[in-house]
Design a protein around this motif. Structure first.
Motif, PDB file in Angstrom:
ATOM      1  N   TRP A 123       2.541  -8.795   6.562  1.00 49.40           N
ATOM      2  CA  TRP A 123       2.658  -9.115   5.137  1.00 49.40           C
ATOM      3  C   TRP A 123       2.612  -7.844   4.300  1.00 49.40           C
ATOM      4  O   TRP A 123       3.393  -7.670   3.369  1.00 49.40           O
ATOM      5  CB  TRP A 123       1.540 -10.065   4.736  1.00 49.40           C
ATOM      6  N   GLU A 124       1.694  -6.949   4.630  1.00 48.70           N
ATOM      7  CA  GLU A 124       1.544  -5.709   3.868  1.00 48.70           C
ATOM      8  C   GLU A 124       2.770  -4.804   4.021  1.00 48.70           C
ATOM      9  O   GLU A 124       3.181  -4.137   3.064  1.00 48.70           O
ATOM     10  CB  GLU A 124       0.278  -4.976   4.314  1.00 48.70           C
ATOM     11  N   ARG A 125       3.343  -4.781   5.218  1.00 53.02           N
ATOM     12  CA  ARG A 125       4.539  -3.958   5.404  1.00 53.02           C
ATOM     13  C   ARG A 125       5.684  -4.448   4.523  1.00 53.02           C
ATOM     14  O   ARG A 125       6.446  -3.654   3.970  1.00 53.02           O
ATOM     15  CB  ARG A 125       4.962  -3.941   6.880  1.00 53.02           C
ATOM     16  N   ALA A 126       5.800  -5.788   4.398  1.00 56.90           N
ATOM     17  CA  ALA A 126       6.885  -6.348   3.586  1.00 56.90           C
ATOM     18  C   ALA A 126       6.578  -6.271   2.101  1.00 56.90           C
ATOM     19  O   ALA A 126       7.411  -5.821   1.298  1.00 56.90           O
ATOM     20  CB  ALA A 126       7.147  -7.796   4.005  1.00 56.90           C
ATOM     21  N   GLU A 127       5.381  -6.731   1.704  1.00 52.81           N
ATOM     22  CA  GLU A 127       5.063  -6.898   0.287  1.00 52.81           C
ATOM     23  C   GLU A 127       4.589  -5.619  -0.396  1.00 52.81           C
ATOM     24  O   GLU A 127       4.663  -5.507  -1.621  1.00 52.81           O
ATOM     25  CB  GLU A 127       3.987  -7.986   0.125  1.00 52.81           C
ATOM     26  N   ILE A 128       4.099  -4.674   0.376  1.00 53.83           N
ATOM     27  CA  ILE A 128       3.631  -3.421  -0.218  1.00 53.83           C
ATOM     28  C   ILE A 128       4.598  -2.287   0.120  1.00 53.83           C
ATOM     29  O   ILE A 128       5.240  -1.710  -0.748  1.00 53.83           O
ATOM     30  CB  ILE A 128       2.206  -3.079   0.269  1.00 53.83           C
ATOM     31  N   LEU A 133       9.138   1.096  -1.196  1.00 52.56           N
ATOM     32  CA  LEU A 133      10.155   1.995  -0.669  1.00 52.56           C
ATOM     33  C   LEU A 133      11.523   1.672  -1.259  1.00 52.56           C
ATOM     34  O   LEU A 133      12.298   2.579  -1.590  1.00 52.56           O
ATOM     35  CB  LEU A 133      10.203   1.912   0.856  1.00 52.56           C
ATOM     36  N   SER A 134      11.808   0.385  -1.418  1.00 59.45           N
ATOM     37  CA  SER A 134      13.091  -0.002  -1.995  1.00 59.45           C
ATOM     38  C   SER A 134      13.211   0.512  -3.433  1.00 59.45           C
ATOM     39  O   SER A 134      14.278   0.954  -3.868  1.00 59.45           O
ATOM     40  CB  SER A 134      13.278  -1.522  -1.954  1.00 59.45           C
ATOM     41  N   GLY A 135      12.101   0.482  -4.173  1.00 63.39           N
ATOM     42  CA  GLY A 135      12.117   1.016  -5.528  1.00 63.39           C
ATOM     43  C   GLY A 135      12.290   2.521  -5.549  1.00 63.39           C
ATOM     44  O   GLY A 135      13.003   3.069  -6.395  1.00 63.39           O
ATOM     45  N   CYS A 139      17.218   0.948  -3.229  1.00 66.66           N
ATOM     46  CA  CYS A 139      17.946   0.090  -2.290  1.00 66.66           C
ATOM     47  C   CYS A 139      17.287  -1.281  -2.253  1.00 66.66           C
ATOM     48  O   CYS A 139      16.267  -1.515  -2.900  1.00 66.66           O
ATOM     49  CB  CYS A 139      17.972   0.709  -0.893  1.00 66.66           C
ATOM     50  N   THR A 140      17.842  -2.193  -1.484  1.00 69.57           N
ATOM     51  CA  THR A 140      17.255  -3.519  -1.354  1.00 69.57           C
ATOM     52  C   THR A 140      16.036  -3.463  -0.441  1.00 69.57           C
ATOM     53  O   THR A 140      15.930  -2.559   0.404  1.00 69.57           O
ATOM     54  CB  THR A 140      18.269  -4.508  -0.768  1.00 69.57           C
ATOM     55  N   PRO A 141      15.108  -4.430  -0.546  1.00 67.34           N
ATOM     56  CA  PRO A 141      13.986  -4.479   0.395  1.00 67.34           C
ATOM     57  C   PRO A 141      14.446  -4.601   1.845  1.00 67.34           C
ATOM     58  O   PRO A 141      13.795  -4.063   2.746  1.00 67.34           O
ATOM     59  CB  PRO A 141      13.213  -5.725  -0.061  1.00 67.34           C
ATOM     60  N   THR A 142      15.558  -5.284   2.082  1.00 66.43           N
ATOM     61  CA  THR A 142      16.078  -5.409   3.448  1.00 66.43           C
ATOM     62  C   THR A 142      16.464  -4.047   4.006  1.00 66.43           C
ATOM     63  O   THR A 142      16.154  -3.707   5.153  1.00 66.43           O
ATOM     64  CB  THR A 142      17.290  -6.350   3.483  1.00 66.43           C
ATOM     65  N   ARG A 143      17.138  -3.250   3.176  1.00 62.91           N
ATOM     66  CA  ARG A 143      17.509  -1.908   3.628  1.00 62.91           C
ATOM     67  C   ARG A 143      16.265  -1.047   3.808  1.00 62.91           C
ATOM     68  O   ARG A 143      16.187  -0.238   4.755  1.00 62.91           O
ATOM     69  CB  ARG A 143      18.451  -1.258   2.611  1.00 62.91           C
ATOM     70  N   ALA A 144      15.305  -1.201   2.927  1.00 69.34           N
ATOM     71  CA  ALA A 144      14.053  -0.447   3.065  1.00 69.34           C
ATOM     72  C   ALA A 144      13.375  -0.775   4.392  1.00 69.34           C
ATOM     73  O   ALA A 144      12.854   0.114   5.074  1.00 69.34           O
ATOM     74  CB  ALA A 144      13.119  -0.756   1.895  1.00 69.34           C
ATOM     75  N   ARG A 145      13.390  -2.062   4.758  1.00 70.10           N
ATOM     76  CA  ARG A 145      12.796  -2.456   6.046  1.00 70.10           C
ATOM     77  C   ARG A 145      13.543  -1.801   7.204  1.00 70.10           C
ATOM     78  O   ARG A 145      12.926  -1.338   8.168  1.00 70.10           O
ATOM     79  CB  ARG A 145      12.820  -3.977   6.183  1.00 70.10           C
TER      80      ARG A 145
END
Length: 687
Positions: A123-128, A133-135, A139-145
């Protein structure tokens, strides 16, 4: 037990030979149910018996759960051997905690992090992490992941080319490096593969000197096949510092490629350590011959692997127990699920009542299988435990409580849990990722320790008004926690906690009442005298079985149940194939063994993944003791079919693995008949 004393004695000779081998480098290859953990126990006892100081014996396990199990087993065995006092100094740890200890002893941690770093959970990797990183990269959060996981993969594989899998651009690399070096310090956090890579890189660069390493005379590594390339290099560096090395595992049970586990490490162990001695255990105490033979036939299709043939001790036990392996073919997946539920009911009626947890259903695709199977069991009125689709703590209300309790632990035990504050900040209504990131950026610009920011009596003036507002909300919660203890009961703090949620965290929007109802429904299911510490442990749990064990311990402590009544009702276990590693059941069902599911579509297109899927099925088959019922269905319809695409109906052929096992499919419309169930119960009684 049908296995004779003579058989046990003969198998023990091979186990003991490995445990007492004086060679400086030892590889133990131990197939399913052959006694790998027993050898590790004996190895530790042997070292203590020969005067080795326990504090210089290090045992490394793969996960926290497996570490705990090893601690208990080693302690019990050594106490039984007369070394109960000496074994207390033996160090049993995960790879991650050992690397942290080395970085701390070499004074590296304090140069990288303001406190002991925490590994970010999913959860923290996605939500934090990914959201910020996307900001930072635009880029999009998907690309950041994708970027984050590419770097994590590079660390764990020690292969710079791994990062090219997601086609990371030079600009993204530069942006990630700047973001990560700042954020890991700001939030005192690490990504899953980072700490061990940090340790390896500094050891190889000579930035950690041999005299800064803990003294390790004997290093024992469990589940070596689950180590990635970075883990293996870490172990090599420790062994080269003078430790005797004993590794245990089985390349045929390497099933964690998503964690970059590399079974070649144990297959090619003697290439890395040319003078190593190898011991291979093949006498299986768990599985009957009907299960072992097709499992052997299946796994023989993999290469490269360490050659071995598992042998069931039940083939020559007294009486011999053949067991059963069935492969059933159904027209539809719905019929398949109903037949499994009917079979479970028939087994319970036929004599397995009271041992329902010995019935195990293994699934390879939660999205496709879980709801269908649980619905069939529910329709049949059968009790079951199922793997959670998402962690319970990831519901908004419970993630908020989880964060608040972690902050309480941080404040009262000085546990330095930076991500808990950042996680709670992201849950505040009216606060977006941009504001959360701005708080962090302004802390960096003004040299402010992030954790200490929330212990100030009021926000500092250099925070922007929006950032100051949300920081003030967290500060108010921290101030309200003053005087609290994790030994307080939930009943004593319920009003205050509910007030925090409703007035400080969730304050706006139509979803507020639904979120608060999550909390009210959850807390009403708990004993009012459960301690906040116990609630924190409950929310930290990874599955329902562990959560139930915590609640049962609470009920026993409170006297809600007596010690005599503390054995809870048994439940059928539904597990993922990966989650079943290390477990077993007397009867195991493996549904949906179809091409496109097991193996999955991705594996069909990549030989390496196909080999791992074959190992995954091998591991699943060898969880079974008396009976294994494998099944496949021709048709998936409705919601099941849409998992594969946009069609309402999908037809799948039987898995290629079934052909490799060499057992023909039998068309079925129903589950076990009474005579079939009775035969299985008879075999169970002879185990």
């Amino acid at each position: 037990m049908a296995i004779t004393q003579a058989q046990k004695d003969q198998a023990a000779l091979a186990q003991t030979a490995a445990a007492v081998d004086p060679s400086p480098r030892i590889r133990l290859i131990a197939g399913p149910g052959t006694g790998k953990s027993a050898v590790i126990e004996r190895r530790v006892a042997h070292l203590l018996r020969n005067g080795i100081d326990g504090q210089y014996v290090h045992v490394v396990s793969f996960t926290r759960a497996s570490r705990k199990e090893l601690v208990d087993r080693i302690a019990a065995h050594c106490a039984n051997e007369g070394f109960g006092q000496e074994v207390q100094s033996v160090r049993v740890s995960t790879m991650h905690s050992l690397a942290l200890r080395i970085l701390k002893s070499a004074s590296v941690l304090s140069t990288l992090y303001p406190g002991d770093p925490a590994v970010l959970d999913k959860w923290e990797r996605a939500e934090i992490y990914d959201s910020e990183l996307s900001g930072a990269l635009g880029c999009t959060p998907t690309r950041a992941r994708e970027i984050r996981t590419a770097y994590d993969a590079q660390w764990q594989t020690l292969n710079p080319q791994t990062i090219a899998q997601a086609a990371i651009t030079p600009a993204e690399m530069q942006g990630f490096n700047g973001f990560h070096s700042t954020r890991r310090n700001l939030y005192s956090c690490v990504l899953p593969g980072e700490v061990i890579h940090e340790c390896v890189a500094r050891l190889n660069a000579g930035h950690i000197l041999p005299n800064q390493l803990p003294r390790i005379d004997h290093l024992i590594v469990d589940e070596y096949q689950d180590l990635n390339s970075c883990d293996q290099e870490f172990i090599r560096l420790l062994a080269d510092n003078g430790a005797s090395l004993f590794v245990a595992g089985d390349d045929d049970q390497s099933i964690y490629s998503f964690r970059h586990a590399n079974p070649n490490g144990i297959v090619n162990f003697q290439a890395t350590y040319p003078l190593a001695k190898t011991h291979i255990l093949t006498d299986c105490f768990r599985c009957t011959p009907a299960i072992v033979v097709p499992a052997n036939t299946l796994i023989a299709h993999n290469a490269p692997r360490v050659p071995k043939v598992l042998q069931s001790l039940y083939a020559n036990s007294a009486p011999p127990v053949q067991g059963s392996m069935k492969v059933w073919a159904f027209q539809t997946a719905t019929e398949e699920a109903a037949a499994i539920a009917q079979s479970c009911g028939q087994l319970i009626v036929s004599g397995i009542a009271g041992q329902e947890d010995q019935i195990v259903i293994l699934i390879s695709n939660r999205k496709l299988q879980l709801e269908m199977i649980t619905q069939a069991l529910t329709n049949a009125g059968l009790p079951y435990d199922a793997p959670m689709v998402d962690a319970l703590r990831d519901l908004p209300a419970l993630r908020a409580i989880y964060s608040i309790l972690r902050i309480l632990s941080d404040q009262t035990a000085a546990s330095s849990d930076y991500p808990a504050y950042r996680g709670l900040l992201s849950l505040l209504h009216g606060v977006g990722t941009a504001t959360c990131k701005a708080v962090g950026d302004q802390c960096v610009a003004n040299n402010q320790n992030y954790r200490e920011l929330f212990s100030l009596t009021s926000p500092p003036q250099w925070l922007s008004s929006r950032a100051a507002s949300c920081v003030g909300r967290i500060q108010s919660i921290v101030q309200q926690l003053v005087g609290w203890s994790l030994q307080d009961t939930i009943g004593n703090r319920l009003v205050a906690i509910t007030q925090m949620l409703s007035s400080t965290v969730f304050t706006a929007g139509p979803q507020v009442q639904a979120i608060l109802q999550q909390w009210n429904s959850f807390v009403s299911s708990l004993p009012p005298d459960i301690l906040l510490q116990e609630l924190l442990e409950f929310l930290s749990s990874e599955d329902e079985v562990e959560q139930r064990a915590i609640l049962e311990a609470v009920n026993l402590r409170l006297g809600i149940v007596s010690a005599a009544d503390s054995n809870p009702p048994r439940r059928i276990r539904i597990l993922t194939m990966h989650g079943a590693k290390g477990l077993s059941g007397k009867v195991v069902f493996i549904p949906s063994v179809e091409q496109g599911i097991m193996p999955n579509t991705k594996a069909i297109q990549a030989a390496g993944l196909l080999s791992e899927q074959r190992r995954l099925l091998y591991v699943s088959l060898t969880r079974a003791k008396a009976a294994c019922i494998v099944s496949h269905a021709r048709l998936h319809v409705g919601a099941q079919a849409f998992v594969f695409g946009s069609s309402f109906t999908v037809s799948l052929p039987p898995s290629q693995f079934l052909l490799e096992m060499g057992i023909p499919s039998v068309p079925r419309q129903t589950g076990l008949t009474p005579p079939e169930a009775n035969q299985i119960i008879a075999d169970i009684s002879n185990l």
